[in-house]
Design a protein around this motif. Structure first.
Motif, PDB file in Angstrom:
ATOM      1  N   GLY A  31      37.103  50.800  44.454  1.00 40.91           N
ATOM      2  CA  GLY A  31      38.375  50.836  43.757  1.00 40.91           C
ATOM      3  C   GLY A  31      38.386  50.081  42.447  1.00 40.91           C
ATOM      4  N   HIS A  32      37.383  49.259  42.206  1.00 39.62           N
ATOM      5  CA  HIS A  32      37.302  48.522  40.942  1.00 39.62           C
ATOM      6  C   HIS A  32      36.626  49.372  39.865  1.00 39.62           C
ATOM      7  N   TYR A  33      36.911  49.020  38.637  1.00 40.70           N
ATOM      8  CA  TYR A  33      36.189  49.567  37.503  1.00 40.70           C
ATOM      9  C   TYR A  33      35.133  48.534  37.101  1.00 40.70           C
ATOM     10  N   ILE A  34      33.907  49.006  37.042  1.00 40.44           N
ATOM     11  CA  ILE A  34      32.791  48.137  36.701  1.00 40.44           C
ATOM     12  C   ILE A  34      32.250  48.560  35.338  1.00 40.44           C
ATOM     13  N   VAL A 101      41.754  47.739  36.559  1.00 42.99           N
ATOM     14  CA  VAL A 101      42.228  48.710  35.575  1.00 42.99           C
ATOM     15  C   VAL A 101      41.107  48.939  34.572  1.00 42.99           C
ATOM     16  N   PRO A 102      40.814  50.170  34.202  1.00 47.26           N
ATOM     17  CA  PRO A 102      39.703  50.409  33.279  1.00 47.26           C
ATOM     18  C   PRO A 102      40.004  49.931  31.869  1.00 47.26           C
ATOM     19  N   SER A 103      38.982  49.410  31.226  1.00 46.83           N
ATOM     20  CA  SER A 103      39.108  48.962  29.847  1.00 46.83           C
ATOM     21  C   SER A 103      37.722  48.873  29.231  1.00 46.83           C
ATOM     22  N   LEU A 104      37.656  49.076  27.948  1.00 45.43           N
ATOM     23  CA  LEU A 104      36.401  48.869  27.215  1.00 45.43           C
ATOM     24  C   LEU A 104      36.416  47.531  26.494  1.00 45.43           C
ATOM     25  N   LEU A 105      37.458  46.750  26.701  1.00 44.12           N
ATOM     26  CA  LEU A 105      37.581  45.460  26.037  1.00 44.12           C
ATOM     27  C   LEU A 105      37.285  44.328  27.007  1.00 44.12           C
ATOM     28  N   PRO A 106      36.530  43.328  26.574  1.00 42.61           N
ATOM     29  CA  PRO A 106      36.212  42.206  27.467  1.00 42.61           C
ATOM     30  C   PRO A 106      37.443  41.527  28.044  1.00 42.61           C
ATOM     31  N   ARG A 107      38.530  41.464  27.276  1.00 41.41           N
ATOM     32  CA  ARG A 107      39.708  40.761  27.765  1.00 41.41           C
ATOM     33  C   ARG A 107      40.364  41.488  28.932  1.00 41.41           C
ATOM     34  N   GLY A 108      39.931  42.698  29.190  1.00 38.16           N
ATOM     35  CA  GLY A 108      40.489  43.437  30.315  1.00 38.16           C
ATOM     36  C   GLY A 108      39.855  43.089  31.654  1.00 38.16           C
TER      37      GLY A 108
END
Length: 122
Positions: A31-34, A101-108
């Protein structure tokens, strides 16, 4: 809490391959985004590849398309990054990170490993 440990980095010549591993403990990655990030000296941390663990969704940034493959091993609660046709510009510290939650930013991302160094010589 998710604990992440990367391994598999090393020194290779241009054109070579490495497989990085991101082993998780504390909870299942399901369930996580890696996302695999990398950071070269003097540069910002950038995303390389993302996947939805337990699902089929993957995303690659332009630098990784056609050369890198992100995959998972459910039995081992581990994510891999297979890197082929490595270039000197791939030299960096590589980190895996997890978020809900998916993100391409490190702060996510709130869960990070300690990193593994990849060095590609010409």
């Amino acid at each position: 809490q998710v604990q992440l440990v990367e391994s598999g980095g090393g020194s290779v010549q241009a054109g070579g391959s490495l497989r990085l591993s991101c082993a998780a403990s504390g909870t299942t990655l399901s369930g996580h985004y890696i996302t695999w990030f990398r950071q070269a000296p003097g540069k910002e941390r950038e995303a390389v590849a993302l996947m939805h663990y337990g699902g089929t969704y993957t995303y690659y940034t332009e630098s990784a398309k056609g050369r890198f493959t992100i995959s998972q091993d459910n039995a081992k609660n581990t994510v891999y990054l297979q890197m082929n046709m490595l270039k000197p510009e791939d030299t960096a510290m590589y980190y895996c990170a997890a978020a809900e939650v998916p993100s391409l930013l490190p702060r996510g991302y709130n869960y990070w490993g300690q990193g593994t160094q990849v060095t590609v010589s010409s």
